[in-house]
Every structure is written in C-alpha cells, then in structure tokens.
Design a protein around this motif. Structure first.
Motif, mmCIF file in Angstrom:
data_model
loop_
_atom_site.group_PDB
_atom_site.id
_atom_site.type_symbol
_atom_site.label_atom_id
_atom_site.label_comp_id
_atom_site.label_asym_id
_atom_site.label_seq_id
_atom_site.Cartn_x
_atom_site.Cartn_y
_atom_site.Cartn_z
ATOM 1 N N LEU A 33 0.836 -1.208 0.000
ATOM 2 C CA LEU A 33 0.000 0.000 0.000
ATOM 3 C C LEU A 33 0.866 1.251 0.000
ATOM 4 O O LEU A 33 0.454 2.306 -0.459
ATOM 5 N N MET B 43 -5.881 -8.532 5.967
ATOM 6 C CA MET B 43 -5.420 -7.356 6.704
ATOM 7 C C MET B 43 -6.525 -6.859 7.634
ATOM 8 O O MET B 43 -7.654 -6.643 7.194
ATOM 9 N N PHE C 222 -7.567 -3.784 9.923
ATOM 10 C CA PHE C 222 -7.199 -2.383 10.121
ATOM 11 C C PHE C 222 -7.521 -1.908 11.537
ATOM 12 O O PHE C 222 -8.357 -2.495 12.226
ATOM 13 N N ALA D 150 -12.031 -0.439 9.404
ATOM 14 C CA ALA D 150 -12.118 0.003 7.999
ATOM 15 C C ALA D 150 -13.222 -0.741 7.249
ATOM 16 O O ALA D 150 -13.048 -1.136 6.097
ATOM 17 N N LEU D 151 -14.357 -0.903 7.916
ATOM 18 C CA LEU D 151 -15.493 -1.546 7.248
ATOM 19 C C LEU D 151 -16.126 -0.545 6.288
ATOM 20 O O LEU D 151 -16.136 0.651 6.568
ATOM 21 N N PHE D 152 -16.679 -1.054 5.195
ATOM 22 C CA PHE D 152 -17.291 -0.157 4.209
ATOM 23 C C PHE D 152 -18.650 0.306 4.740
ATOM 24 O O PHE D 152 -19.566 -0.501 4.917
ATOM 25 N N ASP D 153 -18.743 1.628 4.982
ATOM 26 C CA ASP D 153 -19.929 2.222 5.627
ATOM 27 C C ASP D 153 -21.235 1.896 4.928
ATOM 28 O O ASP D 153 -22.266 1.749 5.566
ATOM 29 N N MET E 57 -22.149 -0.649 3.248
ATOM 30 C CA MET E 57 -22.519 -2.069 3.101
ATOM 31 C C MET E 57 -22.820 -2.687 4.449
ATOM 32 O O MET E 57 -22.273 -2.266 5.472
ATOM 33 N N LEU F 275 -17.885 -9.337 -0.128
ATOM 34 C CA LEU F 275 -17.258 -8.575 -1.225
ATOM 35 C C LEU F 275 -15.922 -9.194 -1.633
ATOM 36 O O LEU F 275 -15.659 -9.417 -2.820
ATOM 37 N N ALA F 276 -15.089 -9.474 -0.622
ATOM 38 C CA ALA F 276 -13.770 -10.047 -0.916
ATOM 39 C C ALA F 276 -13.905 -11.459 -1.474
ATOM 40 O O ALA F 276 -13.148 -11.859 -2.369
ATOM 41 N N LYS G 144 -14.739 -11.413 -5.081
ATOM 42 C CA LYS G 144 -13.619 -10.969 -5.905
ATOM 43 C C LYS G 144 -12.505 -12.016 -5.978
ATOM 44 O O LYS G 144 -11.933 -12.254 -7.046
ATOM 45 N N LEU G 145 -12.222 -12.648 -4.839
ATOM 46 C CA LEU G 145 -10.998 -13.455 -4.756
ATOM 47 C C LEU G 145 -11.209 -14.963 -4.865
ATOM 48 O O LEU G 145 -10.246 -15.709 -4.940
ATOM 49 N N ARG H 122 -13.653 -10.516 8.187
ATOM 50 C CA ARG H 122 -13.448 -10.212 6.760
ATOM 51 C C ARG H 122 -12.077 -10.694 6.307
ATOM 52 O O ARG H 122 -11.920 -11.225 5.199
ATOM 53 N N ASP I 219 -3.282 -4.398 12.325
ATOM 54 C CA ASP I 219 -2.803 -3.060 12.663
ATOM 55 C C ASP I 219 -3.505 -2.602 13.942
ATOM 56 O O ASP I 219 -4.684 -2.261 13.918
ATOM 57 N N SER J 243 -10.586 7.005 6.807
ATOM 58 C CA SER J 243 -10.933 5.881 7.694
ATOM 59 C C SER J 243 -10.351 4.558 7.167
ATOM 60 O O SER J 243 -10.789 3.483 7.569
ATOM 61 N N GLN K 199 -10.722 2.969 4.504
ATOM 62 C CA GLN K 199 -11.557 2.073 3.698
ATOM 63 C C GLN K 199 -10.964 1.863 2.299
ATOM 64 O O GLN K 199 -11.133 0.796 1.703
ATOM 65 N N PHE L 182 -8.913 -5.016 -4.673
ATOM 66 C CA PHE L 182 -9.724 -4.169 -5.555
ATOM 67 C C PHE L 182 -8.881 -2.999 -6.027
ATOM 68 O O PHE L 182 -7.999 -2.532 -5.316
#
Lengths: 244, 257
Positions: free
Chosen positions: A50, A82, A84, A88-91, A93, A101-102, A105-106, A150, A162, B126, B128, B137
């Motif tokens: 990152l 990872m 966080f 760092a959850l997607f607000d 969803m 989601l992952a 994708k994966l 997740r 982290d 945050s 994300q 992604f």
C-alpha cells in the motif's frame, strides 16, 4: 516467508523507517511494537504494497513486491488478510456484504458457499447473526471483530493486524488476543501484529520487534524482551517515562 | 521575510503538483473504463444517486430560472420597441444555451460534488480505500470510474429536463405577467430556435458533469488529515468546480459557437 532488506521510508525529510531488515518464517507470530509515530503502520503498509518504500526490497513468498504492477500485487494480496486499526469496514454495506465482497472478488465460490463462509467467519469471531447490521450500528470492538472476520474469510496464508486491541476495554482486548491466537494455531497462518500493548505481545507473539526512531531497537522473543538491559526497551515495556 | 517571497513559488509548485496528480488519476480512470461492465451495478447505482435523485432540485431551479428570464424580458420590453412574442425567443435561447446547463452544474456542484468528495474523503481517512486495495480491488475502477461514467450519462439528461422546465417556467411567467398568449410564446420560441443551440447546451452539460465529478473524486481521493481534511476537500471541490464551470463555459462558447 516474508523477507525485508534495508527498507527505508521518509516523509518530508523525516526518516520514518531506516535500514530495516528482518525475515519472518512461515507460521510465526511476530509483534512489531514501538511508540506512536515509530513507523509501525507504515512498515505494515509497505509489506502489503500500500506504501512503496524509498529503498530496500520486500519479498513475500520469494516474490519481490516493490516492483510489482497492480495485477501482480492483487495476486499477492489475495493471500494476505489485513485487519485495520478501526476495522475500515465499508460504511455503505452491511456486515455480510463487507465480508462477501472479498469472497466474490478473490474466490470462485457460489452464492450459497459465500453465504456459508460469511456465517462461518462471523461465528468464529463471536458475531453470529450480525450479517444484516450496518457498521454504524456496531461498537468499536465489534467492528474490529468483523474486520477480523473479513480478513479470515478468504482463508489467507498471512494475517496482518494493525493495532487490533488499541482503544478496547481489557475484556475485549483479551477476547481479540484469544481470536488472534486461535487463528494462529488452527489455521497455521503467519501473523504480523502491530501493537503497543505489551499484554498482546506476551499472550500472542512468538517474536517481538521493537522499532525506535525508524530503526530496530530489539528483535527477540517476548521472554527475552523482559530481561534485556536496554533503557529504551525497558522504558517501552514498563511504560516508565522517566527511564530515558 | 524570505518566506513571504517564496510563497508565490510554493503556490505554483503546489498547483502544478495538483494538476499532475489529477492528470495521473484521470489517466488511470480512463484505463479502467474498459472494465465498466464488471462494475455495471455500481454505475447504475450512481446513475440513480447522481441523476434520478437530483431531478426535483433541477426542476425547481430551472423552473424559477425560466420565470425570472420571462419577468425580466417583460420589464425590458415595456418600451414597446420589441414585440411581446419575442419573449419566447429570449427564454428559449437563454435556457437552452446558458441557463439550463449552468444552473444544473452549479446546483450539482453543491449536491453531487460535495457529496462525492465527502464520501471518498471519509473512505480515505478511515482507511476504507486501503482496505479495498488490501482486498485486491482497484479503488479507481471501483470508486471513481463508476461515478464519472454515471455523471457522463446523467448530466446531459438533467440538462434536457432543465431545458423543458426552464421553458415551462418562462411560459407560465409570460402568460401571467405579459400580454402574450401561449401561441405567441411558442411562435417566439420556434422563431429563433436552432437545433445546434440545444446540442450546445447538452455538450456543455456533459463537460460540466465530467469536471464536477472528476474534481470531487480527485479531492476526495487525496484527502489527508481526518475530519478537517474531509471538510477542506469538500470546500475545495465546490470552489474549484465553480471556477472550472465558468472557465469551461467560456472555452466551449469560444470553440463551438
């Protein structure tokens, strides 16, 4: 296996990481500790690609990640979970969608298999039945647990945390420590835990690396760190600000 | 004192860095546009958010803009040198060429630009966006491309709606405040109408939409500094977008008319 050689990183002439070298064999749980601003999170983000280091090389599974393009990095990241600092959850969803989601994708899992995996992951972090909740409805500790769910849902070979216990009450800290230990033992993953909580280090880690002013001040076992005669190390583990 | 003289150079350097990062981000966005079908559901969702949910405010602003043009035209025509039916021409040309795209863009800067900057900025501070990247992604094709594509489709549609309701507003006000009939208003409207004028408005709408959304995405994507940073990005989006709109307005008029 993760291998770092002479990693350095600076921001606006401030040297955050200086000539960092170490390797992490498969299956080991390594805690990276240090004061706030010591460069722990920057180091972790370098490991996952990152943040690009200014100098040095990082190998994950003998693959050099510094020079990888986005697609190659995506392949490597599919084996890394990872967690966080604040989840760092997607607000936008639900908890379930955050995890699926992952997987969409994966993995090549079908819809039903993904649903099962989401339920299993939530169950393993003690969050059964929260699939339809939104992140805003969760407490800080619950968000961290969903973040762990997740990360483990993709069944990674590496788990990076982290500051997994920062800001949590002692009971929740213990609960998260037990979760980390559980995945370490049951899934035989390689864990890297960024923290400044010595309790987490003693309960979870096989090895501890202390960063100080951008460099490595200590690298050894949690047992050794207690007995080493180094004022900076002792100041950190005892929390005594008068020592140095 | 020395710092004071350095300030303009630092500002220029900062601006050039900003332009460079914007161009780099847009280049990545255009590269990811070929994967639009993979994020079709996101594109449709943003088309709804950007387009459908903005229809009421676009109708309201365009309706009153048309009314104002009509009332002001009536005031100018009081001298009697210009026939009253000309009001249709004035309303039609003003709405199609300038007011519909311009008012829509300014309203959308506040409604959509600020929202996008705040959403993406909050995701950045945050972590994300980092989380998206760690889950393999590409945040540009997941967050930026669907929003820009959706605005490219929806802004011209919003301009068409603004055209219709702006002219309707002008008609209502003309019938109420002037001695002009419906047939006379339509006669004036048709008298000076050229299809290119309507196309010109739509092209402007497309460019304004792309400018607003891309600026908002850029500001949000490079947000730093927590809640204060999100506030700064949102403010910068509105200010820079407004400047970009008036700048583009002139450039497009100079190039296309």
């Amino acid at each position: 296996m993760i291998e770092l050689k002479n990693i350095s990183k600076s921001y606006n002439e401030k040297e955050v990481l200086r000539d960092i070298s170490f390797s992490i064999p498969h299956g080991q749980a390594v805690a990276i500790v240090g004061k706030s601003g010591a460069g722990k999170s920057v180091l972790l983000k370098c490991l996952i690609g990152l943040i690009k280091p200014d100098g040095g090389t990082i190998y994950v599974d003998n693959k050099l990640i510094n020079s990888m393009n986005l697609r190659q990095l995506q392949n490597i990241r599919s084996s890394i979970g990872m967690v966080f600092q604040f989840g760092a959850l997607f607000d936008s969803m639900t908890v379930g969608d955050n995890i699926s989601l992952a997987l969409q994708k994966l993995t090549n899992l079908t819809g039903n298999e993904i649903t099962e995996r989401v339920i299993d992951s939530l169950e393993s972090v003690g969050m059964t039945g929260t699939e339809d909740l939104m992140p805003a409805e969760l407490s800080g500790g619950m968000k961290k647990r969903v973040g762990i769910a997740r990360a483990i849902a993709i069944k990674p070979a590496y788990l990076f945390y982290d500051e997994p216990t920062t800001g949590l009450d002692p009971v929740m800290t213990d609960s998260i420590n037990r979760l980390i230990l559980k995945f370490q033992q049951s899934e035989s993953v390689t864990s890297v835990i960024i923290t400044h909580e010595m309790r987490t280090v003693y309960e979870v880690a096989d090895r501890v690396i202390l960063l100080h002013e951008g460099g490595i001040q200590f690298d050894g076992s949690p047992k050794e760190i207690k007995s080493i005669d180094d004022a900076i190390v002792q100041q950190f583990i005892t929390g005594d600000s008068t020592l140095v | 004192m020395f710092q004071f003289f350095l300030l303009p150079f630092q500002l220029i350097q900062k601006s050039l860095e900003g332009i460079g990062r914007y161009v780099e981000l847009m280049a990545s966005m255009f590269r990811s546009i070929f994967t639009w079908h993979k994020n079709l559901n996101l594109v449709i969702d943003h088309m709804y958010q950007i387009g459908v949910l903005s229809i009421p405010i676009v109708i309201l602003t365009s309706l009153f803009s048309g009314m104002v043009i009509s009332v002001q035209a009536a005031y100018q025509f009081e001298s009697g040198f210009v026939p009253n039916w000309f009001v249709g021409s004035v309303v039609g040309e003003s709405i199609l060429m300038e007011l519909a795209p311009m008012m829509t863009a300014l309203v959308m800067t506040g409604r959509i630009g600020a929202t996008i900057a705040a959403e993406i900025g909050t995701m950045r501070v945050s972590e994300q966006i980092d989380a998206l990247e760690s889950l393999s992604f590409d945040p540009i094709s997941f967050l930026i491309m669907p929003r820009i594509l959706a605005s490219a489709v929806m802004f011209p549609i919003l301009v068409i709606i603004a055209d219709c309701f702006g002219i309707l507003g002008g008609l209502i006000a003309a019938l109420n405040s002037m001695d002009v009939s419906f047939v006379e208003f339509i006669r004036g409207l048709r008298n000076w109408f050229r299809p290119w004028d309507a196309w010109f408005g739509l092209i402007k709408g497309l460019f304004f939409g792309l400018a607003i959304t891309s600026i908002a995405c850029y500001q949000g994507f490079y947000t730093t500094g927590g809640a204060t940073g999100v506030g700064k990005s949102t403010t910068a989006t509105v200010v820079v977008s407004c400047i970009a709109i008036v700048f583009l307005d002139y450039i497009l008029a100079a190039l296309l008319l």
